[in-house]
Design an enzyme around this catalytic site. Sequence first.
Site, short mmCIF file in Angstrom:
data_model
loop_
_atom_site.label_atom_id
_atom_site.label_comp_id
_atom_site.label_asym_id
_atom_site.label_seq_id
_atom_site.Cartn_x
_atom_site.Cartn_y
_atom_site.Cartn_z
N GLU A 62 -4.87 1.89 2.59
CA GLU A 62 -5.01 0.67 3.37
C GLU A 62 -5.35 1.02 4.81
O GLU A 62 -6.19 0.39 5.45
CB GLU A 62 -3.69 -0.13 3.32
CG GLU A 62 -3.76 -1.52 3.99
CD GLU A 62 -3.46 -1.50 5.48
OE1 GLU A 62 -3.80 -2.47 6.17
OE2 GLU A 62 -2.89 -0.50 5.98
N GLU A 63 -4.69 2.06 5.33
CA GLU A 63 -4.69 2.31 6.77
C GLU A 63 -6.06 2.65 7.34
O GLU A 63 -6.39 2.27 8.45
CB GLU A 63 -3.72 3.45 7.11
CG GLU A 63 -2.26 3.16 6.79
CD GLU A 63 -1.66 2.06 7.65
OE1 GLU A 63 -2.37 1.44 8.45
OE2 GLU A 63 -0.45 1.79 7.49
N HIS A 115 0.82 -1.21 0.00
CA HIS A 115 0.00 0.00 0.00
C HIS A 115 0.85 1.26 0.00
O HIS A 115 1.90 1.33 0.64
CB HIS A 115 -1.04 0.00 1.12
CG HIS A 115 -0.51 0.10 2.52
ND1 HIS A 115 -0.19 1.30 3.11
CD2 HIS A 115 -0.27 -0.86 3.45
CE1 HIS A 115 0.22 1.07 4.36
NE2 HIS A 115 0.20 -0.22 4.59
#
Lengths: 474, 474
Positions: A330-331, A284
């Site tokens: 992603e986070e 990512h």
Amino acid sequence: MTVHTRPWRACLALLSTLLAASALDAAPLERADLAAARELRQRALSSPLAYDLVRSLTTEVGPRFAGSPGDAAAVEWAVRNLERLGFSNVRRMDVTVPHWVRGRTEVSIVEPFPQKLVAVALGGSIGTEEGGLAAEVIQVRDLEELQALDDSAVAGRIVYFSQRMDRTRDASGYGRAVQVRARGPAAAAAKGAVAVVIRTIGTSNNRIAHTGATGYVDSVPPIPAVAISNPDADLLENQLASGRPVRLSLEITARELPPARSANVIAEIPGTDRSDEIVLLGAHLDSWDITPGALDDAAGVAIVTAAARLIADMEPKPRRTIRVVLFANEEFGLSGARTYAAQGSQEIARHVLAMEADLGAGPVWMIESRVAPETLPLVRQIHSVVEPLGVALGGNETSGGADIGPLRNLGVPVLSPQLDATNYFDVHHTVNDTLDKVNPEHLSQSVAVFAVAAYLAARADAPLPHLHPVDATR
Amino acid sequence: MTVHTRPWRACLALLSTLLAASALDAAPLERADLAAARELRQRALSSPLAYDLVRSLTTEVGPRFAGSPGDAAAVEWAVRNLERLGFSNVRRMDVTVPHWVRGRTEVSIVEPFPQKLVAVALGGSIGTEEGGLAAEVIQVRDLEELQALDDSAVAGRIVYFSQRMDRTRDASGYGRAVQVRARGPAAAAAKGAVAVVIRTIGTSNNRIAHTGATGYVDSVPPIPAVAISNPDADLLENQLASGRPVRLSLEITARELPPARSANVIAEIPGTDRSDEIVLLGAHLDSWDITPGALDDAAGVAIVTAAARLIADMEPKPRRTIRVVLFANEEFGLSGARTYAAQGSQEIARHVLAMEADLGAGPVWMIESRVAPETLPLVRQIHSVVEPLGVALGGNETSGGADIGPLRNLGVPVLSPQLDATNYFDVHHTVNDTLDKVNPEHLSQSVAVFAVAAYLAARADAPLPHLHPVDATR
């Protein structure tokens, strides 16, 4: 590995093993492929490319949280570098991302012994009302201990979760501890708490707090949530141990802005006679807002990019297409992964294998898989080439990783080189996740494993069949 | 140890050694004293007192910078605890201290690749004008490299000092590196620089910057000065390595307030037949503003307090008085030490030995001294009792420590148990100097060494003569 508690599952597993064993003779790779893979392994070990990419991304972009200017700069950086490296079909896939901004976070003990604490808001936390809030603290170890309390003991208080994360190589310590971060605020709010403070989900004793996503539930009004560093958690507990009431003040100016645009960045090393089939290498591109994310996940970006780039130079050429996907956000909600997996079944069917690098800069210590039984001989052949790098062979039930999770759930086979997470959670989701934490030798070893695995999967003569889709709601 | 470059010095040293050797037979201590000292050593190793004191000071007071509310709270804490522990003559000695306040510090790279840096203002730095400043950076390694530059290369720029501190057990790496912090801002200002940024004077790769005092000279207008953490220094250098101009912005709201009142806190274990003679055990009560100062110097406070307390319980009793002095404001100008040493020659003459603990929580790895030749047999006897704790015997030219420096310069003999500084500068002068960094076993070992040394010095029959005063301006 999972312990099978139901007889039919054990039977299935045994059947898989027997089928796989019988397929051993039908080794799916030519001798020349394996020789080339060993050459690829050596080239990867001596290539500076991955480290250069980590340095470049952390130096020229740095923090790149979804929706931020750094996020846009990272997309530009990725396109520019993938093109520079000679990848084909370099392109953006538009992704809509949430846009949370942290603002200021100030947390202090106001009684009995006033001291400022090192704290960060959890990702997605609401802000406090202007002027902040102050309340007495009630300490619980974990969600279970919270649930055991009467609501009256919690109402109007700040709930402090004291559980400390265990250091493990396989990240299982994180998996256990992170429940409090993900679900603590909603659980405490449901009992009437006014805020949540957690002991940082991280393994270092540095006075640096770890952020990471939290979540709320629709049925309960959200409350602010922060993490304090391990030494600050110790201090808070020492003050609580005095037996006197401990009051904390919190002021957080975090807020949610309208959704923003970002992009998955995709690039390919085209295959030859099976170019329609895709071996996906994912990582990512985003990071948390407070960190240059050298390990999380510039290292992953570098590992998969360098692996694919090294494969491009190999003879014989990969028969299948190697596709690098640098996922957006992603986070804070897997936006890029969800968008990618929503391309439709025809496109997903082209993906014959997915691999992800998102657990630091290595080294790889084990390869796990989740592939059809007839693909296990290939996995073993891949393992035979990377075993000299200190890599063990694991089981066939891997989860694969967060960004390829949706693909896995759709039945795409997964190969998981496990990155050593022993020290990863010292710096994960902190300001401290910087270039100096990357060990160039470990990084190169990881590139070697990913490159060998992707190359041999792209060379294998046998088909790489999908599995049955997973019911992700189970 | 010092290398003697002048013949007469070498001759003097040899003479000292010979005199000392001849005095070996005249061992100054009774067998019973040595037996008691061994008992004291064992009690110290198993005493939780020192660790409890570090925990108490860091939990109940925390940061205690000169002139701050924490400073006043620390004085109260010290008086309360010394009285609680049964010390005699517990009292404050008023000390006037400077009063600098840090305010906010914000440092960012604005070109070529914008990123925020983790920075702290150096102690005593002036603030920037409102709105801050921005200028191009010029990198130099150290003061020497700065001096070699033409003023025109420096004028209008921000000077960045890149030298990295070496990790050493004896703190010599600090002694070398700290020159840049102490003298860099004045030197750069003299060449027309608008600000100074230094690579943090510290050994860890954490993204935490180290503060510490800087100074200006009257002849040159002061300029703002900050330290950036080691990873931030790496980042800055990587951006400089791009070959493109690098511009930094600084905003600092530090300022100097009118001087404030603080106090040395003094307490005694009275001697018996030689109670008029004083064996001084010193440490400093203050800390930097950003840190609870567990190692710097709560550990020192705890070591000397616990050592004296353990001595109080011994039989035979100390003949000389053990005096604990917890000095005010060591960090920002040695105010307490100067005030203490200004008591007049009659009072100073009573001090027959001084020891200081201000280099962390141990363990002690060597004992050095600066005593009259006839006292060296006592030093050797002390060493014989602590040698089993892994303590070597060093030379007789120690500087002793910052707070007892003025006494040493007046001729007071000094004994220096050297605390192991290998990891000390990982956290020194940072937010990260917290209780968890204290190893209880190392702390107890240090208490044992200080206690044995002070006790035997207080028991020795022989007089402990002063040395000639040192010309501190040499």
